[in-house]
Write an enzyme that holds these catalytic residues in place. Structure first.
Site, PDB file in Angstrom:
ATOM      1  CG  HIS A 102      -7.035 -11.933   3.244  1.00 50.39           C
ATOM      2  ND1 HIS A 102      -6.077 -10.977   3.525  1.00 50.39           N
ATOM      3  CD2 HIS A 102      -6.375 -13.108   3.148  1.00 50.39           C
ATOM      4  CE1 HIS A 102      -4.899 -11.563   3.603  1.00 50.39           C
ATOM      5  NE2 HIS A 102      -5.045 -12.860   3.376  1.00 50.39           N
ATOM      6  NE  ARG A 121      -1.008   0.541  13.898  1.00 48.71           N
ATOM      7  CZ  ARG A 121      -1.029   0.303  12.582  1.00 48.71           C
ATOM      8  NH1 ARG A 121      -2.181   0.177  11.955  1.00 48.71           N
ATOM      9  NH2 ARG A 121       0.078   0.192  11.905  1.00 48.71           N
ATOM     10  N   GLY A 153      -9.167   0.157  -6.298  1.00 43.53           N
ATOM     11  CA  GLY A 153     -10.607   0.247  -6.043  1.00 43.53           C
ATOM     12  C   GLY A 153     -11.485  -0.549  -6.992  1.00 43.53           C
ATOM     13  CB  SER A 154     -10.929  -3.300  -9.392  1.00 45.14           C
ATOM     14  OG  SER A 154     -10.427  -4.366  -8.626  1.00 45.14           O
ATOM     15  CG  ASN A 213     -10.857  -7.481   4.804  1.00 43.28           C
ATOM     16  OD1 ASN A 213     -10.605  -6.548   4.027  1.00 43.28           O
ATOM     17  ND2 ASN A 213      -9.947  -8.399   5.121  1.00 43.28           N
ATOM     18  CD  GLU A 215      -9.994 -10.370  -4.744  1.00 43.71           C
ATOM     19  OE1 GLU A 215     -10.268  -9.258  -4.287  1.00 43.71           O
ATOM     20  OE2 GLU A 215      -8.814 -10.770  -4.845  1.00 43.71           O
TER      21      GLU A 215
HETATM   22  C1  GAR Z   1      -7.840  -7.190  -3.765  1.00 46.86           C
HETATM   23  O1  GAR Z   1      -7.238  -8.280  -4.406  1.00 46.86           O
HETATM   24  C2  GAR Z   1      -8.153  -7.530  -2.326  1.00 46.86           C
HETATM   25  O2  GAR Z   1      -8.477  -8.878  -2.132  1.00 46.86           O
HETATM   26  C3  GAR Z   1      -6.853  -7.195  -1.651  1.00 46.86           C
HETATM   27  O3  GAR Z   1      -6.377  -6.057  -2.292  1.00 46.86           O
HETATM   28  C4  GAR Z   1      -6.863  -6.030  -3.626  1.00 46.86           C
HETATM   29  C5  GAR Z   1      -7.514  -4.692  -3.846  1.00 46.86           C
HETATM   30  O4  GAR Z   1      -7.838  -4.506  -5.188  1.00 46.86           O
HETATM   31  N1  GAR Z   1      -7.036  -6.975  -0.242  1.00 46.86           N
HETATM   32  C6  GAR Z   1      -6.079  -7.151   0.656  1.00 46.86           C
HETATM   33  O5  GAR Z   1      -4.972  -7.534   0.382  1.00 46.86           O
HETATM   34  C7  GAR Z   1      -6.490  -6.851   2.079  1.00 46.86           C
HETATM   35  N2  GAR Z   1      -5.491  -7.267   3.005  1.00 46.86           N
HETATM   36  P1  GAR Z   1      -8.854  -3.353  -5.595  1.00 46.86           P
HETATM   37  O6  GAR Z   1      -8.353  -2.078  -4.935  1.00 46.86           O
HETATM   38  O7  GAR Z   1      -8.752  -3.278  -7.089  1.00 46.86           O
HETATM   39  O8  GAR Z   1     -10.219  -3.751  -5.107  1.00 46.86           O
END
Ligand code: GAR
Length: 213
Positions: free
Chosen positions: A113, A69, A12-13, A111, A178
């Protein structure tokens, strides 16, 4: 006040970055809820500590297969709608969503990615970028459409791939960007500065939609 609902699956950062930036910059918005498909998601704790309502819709309780689903997505939509969102933000939400769910939030679901889409949809993006010999890697914020990891691109962040990079080193370098890019793009949405024109997204104030290290 725009209402933002953030969906997470783990650390969740990115969610944390959005929550903190929203408060620090005084957006005309509030994070109305943080919802996880995993009860153990670490990010839930941060959200609760901030006084943000949290909820869990555990996908494992629904079993496997198409019917499961669809049932999971129906329950998730019910919970999300309970918080009346103007914007749904997927922040490390690691579930493939059904077309029905996505259609419900069309034009108001973002989203992030971890690749320079359209390269490397799916999983293990950084490892694949290294193995392919890419000299650049990054992340993409896009509006969610029914095709996995496609949809109009709002912004991209690019970093160099360095000799000797492994997946952990590259993902850490991308994650720093990000954390700059996602709060900024969410703010753009909140302020009504994003316009979808065909398959492209315009930032109406002319701010750069490319983030570089
Ligand atoms: C992030 O790097 C995001 O881009 C990726 O998961 C990570 C979550 O980090 N998302 C995906 O792979 C989506 N398919 P976080 O929980 O620390 O935000």
């Amino acid at each position: 006040m725009k209402r933002i609902v953030i969906l997470i699956s783990g650390r969740g950062s990115n969610m944390e970055g959005i929550v903190k930036t929203c408060a620090a910059e005084g957006w005309r918005a509030q994070v109305a809820a943080v919802i996880s498909n995993r009860p153990e998601a670490a990010g839930l704790r941060f959200a609760a500590e901030q006084g943000i309502p949290t909820a869990v819709v555990d996908h494992k309780a629904f079993g496997k297969g198409d019917a499961a689903r669809a049932a999971f997505d129906a329950e998730l939509a019910r919970v999300v709608d309970g918080f009346a969102p103007d914007l749904v933000v997927l922040a490390g939400f690691m579930r493939i969503l059904t077309a029905g769910f996505i259609g419900r939030y069309e034009g108001r679901m973002l989203n992030i990615h971890p690749s320079l889409l359209p390269a490397f949809p799916g999983l293990h993006t950084h490892q694949r970028a290294i193995e392919t010999g890419c000299r650049a890697a990054g992340a993409t914020v896009h509006f969610v459409t029914a095709e996995l990891d496609q949809g109009p691109i709002v912004a991209q962040a690019v970093v160099p791939v360095l000799d000797g990079d492994d997946e952990a080193a590259l993902s850490a370098r991308v994650l720093q960007l990000e954390h700059r890019m996602y709060p900024r793009t969410v703010r753009w949405f909140v302020e009504g500065q994003l316009q979808i024109v065909g398959s492209r997204v315009r930032q109406l104030a002319g701010e750069a939609q490319l983030f570089v290290a």
